[in-house]
Design an enzyme around this catalytic site. Structure first.
Site, PDB file in Angstrom:
ATOM      1  N   THR A  61      -1.370 -87.157  -9.291  1.00 35.80           N
ATOM      2  CA  THR A  61      -0.388 -86.366 -10.057  1.00 35.80           C
ATOM      3  C   THR A  61      -0.953 -86.075 -11.562  1.00 35.80           C
ATOM      4  O   THR A  61      -2.073 -86.541 -12.205  1.00 35.80           O
ATOM      5  CB  THR A  61       0.831 -86.617 -10.583  1.00 35.80           C
ATOM      6  OG1 THR A  61       1.888 -85.180 -10.834  1.00 35.80           O
ATOM      7  CG2 THR A  61       1.044 -87.899 -11.042  1.00 35.80           C
ATOM      8  N   TYR A  68       7.672 -91.794 -13.170  1.00 32.96           N
ATOM      9  CA  TYR A  68       7.007 -91.128 -12.260  1.00 32.96           C
ATOM     10  C   TYR A  68       5.812 -91.509 -12.822  1.00 32.96           C
ATOM     11  O   TYR A  68       4.352 -91.818 -12.092  1.00 32.96           O
ATOM     12  CB  TYR A  68       7.710 -90.216 -12.156  1.00 32.96           C
ATOM     13  CG  TYR A  68       6.498 -89.258 -11.331  1.00 32.96           C
ATOM     14  CD1 TYR A  68       6.262 -89.821  -9.670  1.00 32.96           C
ATOM     15  CD2 TYR A  68       5.665 -88.204 -11.190  1.00 32.96           C
ATOM     16  CE1 TYR A  68       5.750 -89.013  -8.733  1.00 32.96           C
ATOM     17  CE2 TYR A  68       5.400 -87.450 -11.231  1.00 32.96           C
ATOM     18  CZ  TYR A  68       5.140 -88.257  -9.640  1.00 32.96           C
ATOM     19  OH  TYR A  68       4.093 -87.071  -8.557  1.00 32.96           O
TER      20      TYR A  68
END
Length: 338
Positions: free
Chosen positions: A124, A164
């Protein structure tokens, strides 16, 4: 070729799996079916052809070891993961166990029992943090990054923010280090925003799909205002599922050229959208008025992320083909059909 897709019933996984079936590839899909839409995607895939489905949890070392030793895949798309920033803040331990522990389970099983297996990992842009070290301008509809007008490349400093970002970043680095230390054939894709059919979006994950859902509701006469975080000028480059399929399978054919590397992946500046610009596309396409209320900015949200993809383009001659306008229309049409 024998291909394993972890998280194969998710949005990206089901798109890649459907293409694999169309090509006659020997396919194994591994998923715990916990996400919204996963069971629907499994049923859809089952209608397309024959494949092995393994119901298991990436956190369970025994599940993963049995998966690798039983099927001995030639290649793996590792997509199983916890994918929402908000969930990572609500439950950081679970986020860690899935993204870091699960990835290590896979890497260790491959290292010990099937070391020739190619692994392409879905990482990501959040590994770069909030990117507040750069200068931004604000226009009527979007933020622009003065220092990086054409996007962020892989030299951008890693700066994990939020649980995250930490968990995906740790998995990202383990993937690269297992190539360096153990000689595994691993590749890391640091994704910006992905969207397309089979994406059962939620409030905290899959923003293009989520707001297409809102547009469908408005078109159907449900006119209650929805919420957005921030002022709507946040920008991401968007990449349609058709281009994701092309990317992953082109990369798979060229693993020897790109193993041990990380690549920024996105639609590039020409396919970048702010929330406000997405709403305008949907309003024009659907002849609706999208009214919303503003919530505070999300923790660690990037004002702008646009991928500079020169590294992957130069390596495997891949670039996006689906424009943001066409892709959003495809997304709306699929959403309205379900």
């Amino acid at each position: 070729m024998k291909l394993l897709i972890t998280g194969g019933c998710g949005f990206l996984g089901s798109n890649l799996a459907s293409f694999a079936l169309s090509q006659g590839i020997d396919l194994i899909v591994f998923d715990n079916l916990s996400r919204k839409g996963a069971t629907d995607n499994l049923h859809w895939l089952s209608s397309l052809g024959n494949f092995e489905f393994v119901h298991g949890d990436i956190r369970n070392k025994n599940d993963v070891t049995r998966l690798i030793t039983k099927y001995m895949p030639d290649s793996c798309f590792h997509l199983a993961g916890q994918v929402a920033m908000t969930t990572s803040i609500d439950n950081p331990c679970m986020d860690f166990e899935i993204n870091v522990g699960g990835t290590l389970n896979l890497l260790e099983a491959v290292r010990q029992y099937n070391s020739n297996c190619n692994i392409i990992y879905s990482s990501t842009n959040k590994v770069y943090g909030d990117l507040e070290q750069y200068k931004y301008n604000e226009t009527e509809t979007r933020y622009t990054c003065v220092d990086k007008p054409n996007g962020y490349d892989e030299s951008t400093q890693l700066d994990f923010h939020s649980p995250y970002g930490c968990s995906k970043g740790a998995a990202d680095q383990y993937m690269l280090d297992y190539a360096r230390i153990f000689g595994l054939n691993t590749v890391v894709f640091r994704h910006s925003s992905m969207y397309g059919g089979r994406q059962f979006a939620t409030y905290d994950q899959g923003w293009v799909g989520w707001f297409c859902q809102k547009a469908v509701e408005i078109k159907n006469g449900i006119n209650k205002p929805f919420t957005i975080s921030g002022n709507g000028k946040q920008v991401r480059d968007v990449l349609h599922a058709e281009d994701m399929i092309s990317l992953y399978f082109t990369a798979l054919a060229n693993v020897s050229k790109i193993r041990g590397n990380a690549f920024n992946i996105g639609g590039t500046i020409v396919n970048s959208l702010s929330l406000l610009e997405l709403f305008k596309l949907l309003e024009d396409y659907c002849n609706i008025d999208m009214r919303f209320t503003n919530l505070p900015v999300r923790e660690s949200d990037q004002r702008v992320f646009v991928a500079d993809i020169k590294k992957i383009t130069n390596a495997i001659d891949w670039s996006p083909k689906v424009s943001a306008k066409d892709g959003v229309q495809k997304m709306y049409d699929w959403t309205s059909s379900i």
